[in-house]
Enzyme design. Sequence first.
Site, PDB file in Angstrom:
ATOM      1  N   GLU A 198      15.831  -1.819   5.003  1.00  0.00           N
ATOM      2  CA  GLU A 198      15.786  -2.325   6.380  1.00  0.00           C
ATOM      3  C   GLU A 198      14.664  -3.334   6.593  1.00  0.00           C
ATOM      4  O   GLU A 198      14.794  -4.274   7.377  1.00  0.00           O
ATOM      5  CB  GLU A 198      15.636  -1.184   7.391  1.00  0.00           C
TER       6      GLU A 198
ATOM      7  N   PHE B  36      17.800  15.924  13.853  1.00  0.00           N
ATOM      8  CA  PHE B  36      17.868  15.250  12.554  1.00  0.00           C
ATOM      9  C   PHE B  36      17.820  13.733  12.758  1.00  0.00           C
ATOM     10  O   PHE B  36      18.568  13.171  13.552  1.00  0.00           O
ATOM     11  CB  PHE B  36      19.159  15.649  11.827  1.00  0.00           C
ATOM     12  N   GLN B  37      16.926  13.074  12.052  1.00  0.00           N
ATOM     13  CA  GLN B  37      16.732  11.621  12.112  1.00  0.00           C
ATOM     14  C   GLN B  37      16.397  11.119  13.505  1.00  0.00           C
ATOM     15  O   GLN B  37      16.778  10.021  13.907  1.00  0.00           O
ATOM     16  CB  GLN B  37      17.943  10.884  11.521  1.00  0.00           C
TER      17      GLN B  37
ATOM     18  N   LYS C 178      23.670   7.889  20.230  1.00  0.00           N
ATOM     19  CA  LYS C 178      24.999   7.910  19.611  1.00  0.00           C
ATOM     20  C   LYS C 178      26.102   8.203  20.632  1.00  0.00           C
ATOM     21  O   LYS C 178      27.187   7.622  20.575  1.00  0.00           O
ATOM     22  CB  LYS C 178      25.017   8.976  18.504  1.00  0.00           C
TER      23      LYS C 178
ATOM     24  N   MET D 159      -5.073 -13.245  -4.421  1.00  0.00           N
ATOM     25  CA  MET D 159      -5.998 -13.453  -3.309  1.00  0.00           C
ATOM     26  C   MET D 159      -7.061 -12.363  -3.266  1.00  0.00           C
ATOM     27  O   MET D 159      -8.224 -12.622  -2.965  1.00  0.00           O
ATOM     28  CB  MET D 159      -5.220 -13.518  -1.990  1.00  0.00           C
TER      29      MET D 159
HETATM   30  C1  TPP Z   1       1.720  -5.448   2.857  1.00  0.00           C
HETATM   31  C2  TPP Z   1       0.415  -6.003   2.413  1.00  0.00           C
HETATM   32  N1  TPP Z   1      -0.412  -5.270   1.649  1.00  0.00           N
HETATM   33  C3  TPP Z   1      -1.593  -5.777   1.245  1.00  0.00           C
HETATM   34  C4  TPP Z   1      -1.986  -7.030   1.605  1.00  0.00           C
HETATM   35  C5  TPP Z   1      -3.337  -7.583   1.161  1.00  0.00           C
HETATM   36  N2  TPP Z   1      -3.161  -8.745   0.289  1.00  0.00           N
HETATM   37  C6  TPP Z   1      -3.235 -10.014   0.743  1.00  0.00           C
HETATM   38  S1  TPP Z   1      -2.968 -11.149  -0.431  1.00  0.00           S
HETATM   39  C7  TPP Z   1      -2.779  -9.960  -1.618  1.00  0.00           C
HETATM   40  C8  TPP Z   1      -2.487 -10.318  -3.032  1.00  0.00           C
HETATM   41  C9  TPP Z   1      -1.159 -10.923  -3.199  1.00  0.00           C
HETATM   42  O1  TPP Z   1      -0.890 -11.016  -4.579  1.00  0.00           O
HETATM   43  P1  TPP Z   1       0.371 -11.794  -5.105  1.00  0.00           P
HETATM   44  O2  TPP Z   1       1.575 -11.387  -4.354  1.00  0.00           O
HETATM   45  O3  TPP Z   1       0.441 -11.647  -6.575  1.00  0.00           O
HETATM   46  O4  TPP Z   1       0.075 -13.288  -4.683  1.00  0.00           O
HETATM   47  P2  TPP Z   1      -1.122 -14.259  -5.166  1.00  0.00           P
HETATM   48  O5  TPP Z   1      -2.264 -14.058  -4.216  1.00  0.00           O
HETATM   49  O6  TPP Z   1      -1.476 -13.871  -6.554  1.00  0.00           O
HETATM   50  O7  TPP Z   1      -0.554 -15.619  -5.057  1.00  0.00           O
HETATM   51  C10 TPP Z   1      -2.929  -8.692  -1.051  1.00  0.00           C
HETATM   52  C11 TPP Z   1      -2.847  -7.425  -1.802  1.00  0.00           C
HETATM   53  C12 TPP Z   1      -1.104  -7.758   2.431  1.00  0.00           C
HETATM   54  N3  TPP Z   1      -1.402  -8.977   2.879  1.00  0.00           N
HETATM   55  N4  TPP Z   1       0.089  -7.242   2.804  1.00  0.00           N
END
Ligand code: TPP
Lengths: 172, 571
Positions: B63, B125-126, B175, B483
Amino acid sequence: MKRTITLTVNNRPGVLNRITNLFSKRNYNIESITVGHSELEGVSRITCVVNVDNENIIEQITKQLNKQVDVLKVTDISDQAIVSRELALIKVLSTPNTRSEINALIEPFRATIVDIGKDSLVIQLTGESEKIEAFIELIKPYGIKELARTGTTAFLRGTQRTSNSTKNISIV
Amino acid sequence: MLQETAFTKMKADNKPISGSELLLQALEKEQVEVIFGYPGGAVLPLYDKIYDSKILHVLPRHEQGGIHAAEGYARITGKPGVVIVTSGPGATNIVTGLTDAMMDSLPLVVFTGQVATGVIGSDAFQEADILGITTPITKYNYQVRNIEDIPYIVKEAFYIASSGRPGPVLIDIPKDIATAISEPPEEKEINIPGYQPTLQPNYLQIRKLTEAVSSAKKPVILAGAGVLHAKAAAELKQYAEQQQIPVVHTLLGLGGFPAEHDLSLGMAGMHGCYTANMALYEADLLINIGARFDDRLTGNLESFAPNATVAHVDIDPAEIGKNVPTEIPIVADAKEALKQLVAQEGKLPEHKEWLTQLQNWKKEYPYFYDNTSSLKPQKVLEMLFEKTKGEAIVVTDVGQHQMWAAQYYKFSKANRWVTSGGLGTMGFGLPASIGASFADRDACVLAILGDGGFQMSTQELAVIKEFNLPIKIIILNNMALGMVRQWQELFYEGRFSHSKNPVQPSFVKLAEAYDIKGYEINSVEEAETILNEVFSNNEPALLDFRVDPNENVYPMVPAGKGSHEMVGVKP
Ligand SMILES: Cc1ncc(C[n+]2csc(CCOP(=O)(O)OP(=O)(O)O)c2C)c(N)n1
């Protein structure tokens, strides 16, 4: 500083939740909130007293409230001539000895005794919050068993000093 | 309109009709083209009607993927994306997407199934209190209590979602309401006393801004996504050219003004370019059009645009003055405000020196990277820009690759850029690219992803294959949560806690498992050949670019610093 905001809102399920939710989401502090029917069918009136650090925050609060679909009108009435009232019920310990003293305290506050028990009595008091607080201080030494306050409800007086006309919260 | 006649006819017949049928009719009336939905117990009555419906139904494989797809669709078309999910877990699975859409002002109309009215509140349920859960993350939400209300609620929901400052609206349908039968209800006009967006600007404020512009020496426009929501790119261009005011973009506003225009200064903010950030810092007049002064844009507010008179055009009055004190507030639709600004008589501005200085900065401080050794992510983006002639729809996930895409893909047109800005939702990119592709079936769509974020939505490859969507999945694979790795390198003494060298599947084999062509690319030469190959057809493809794992995004405004305190502005 304390500000008083009045709202008229659609009387629909969940509306109060929307308002209180907004306050917690935006990290605003509500001092008190009262809700009840207004003179219009389907419209409720809410009075909020909030404690804020500066004017900016109160402006944000009113704008965010205004954005709610179910909110019809928001007014910050703090700087105007208003009637503002709160009701308190106070259960105080009382013995035959203290009863007349308590009666003497009550009179200038125009409070009334609404219930008398074996060793306590219930006082009902209405007025502005400051008045209620002053009374509570006075009655404390006798021993407060229970205290219930409704929170402030308020609206504008019929006549306003012209210099203090409605604070314009809309920037449109 | 065809649907309307059908509807009117049905009414004339006065044939009793079920809640589910009413709902689908209402969707047809709104001219919904595609539903992203996932069935389950509480929506089975509705799915039984969907079985016969003319509206295209797309089944995401989760979803969350469905709602991100709807966001991608909404971003490209400006029309509400439509989602249907079941009660309980179906409903809670869309919470991230709703929050994302709320933050980025994307119009969505989301239907959730609910347990029957008689058992609501009994932990059936749900059952989930989805109204309570989503109140702070929707523009508005409803629970249908009477079957007769369905047509009006749907109509109002579409109106609220797409008017004013757009946002997600949720409709919860028990529902028993979906199965109830009613006479076709009377049609009602929309009437919402508490919701009246202001579209026309206040004339006095428009004059005030016009005068401020004519005396400004260093004016700059900050163009946000509001320009795109208002479809005001043409008006923005006209105004900027007329007044010779340079334009800076927010991350979400990219495309609102042609990137290669002389007056374009590029993106500002944490990973924006030197010229854009310095223009904000030096400006004496800052005209914000449809941006919300997000902290990733402003950096430390104390030193944000310290010398500027600030004008702010926004359809949401609550955004004006929220973060930055504003001297000239203009509550309006960006298009209406720009039209009026263009029509004003005013002294033509004299700020040649300012424009010259900005041009010099642009020349002296472009984005740069060291292109001497391994395959650089920035190089990949430059190649993608070139091969697609800047005409692709670009969708990203969140992380370093997102910033490089924003920096190196130069958008010449509006509404071709889909990214998660306010919430920064990893896992957004792949499903959003599916929605974008349904919004424009002929467009070449680039899904630019990190190896981390791709793995948060991998399951949606099935949808891409099912509809054979022309999506090129570009993984900038740095074998890291890039990042996070970058921040740990810069601010946590290189202690790479859980960010480096994760165990990875073979992305190429994964693509092949879904019957999508996969390629691993290790050099510029390989990239050249394979890009030529994949762009010569409209088939989906997955490209696993093995890029330099140590590359960082620059320039950068370190957290807590002012926008003029960038690091990494020059080689
Ligand atoms: C759902 C979620 N969890 C954690 C983060 C924190 N976060 C931001 S950038 C990042 C790293 C992303 O890594 P990748 O997808 O390999 O992309 P890259 O930065 O290497 O281009 C994380 C963990 C986030 N933004 N969203």
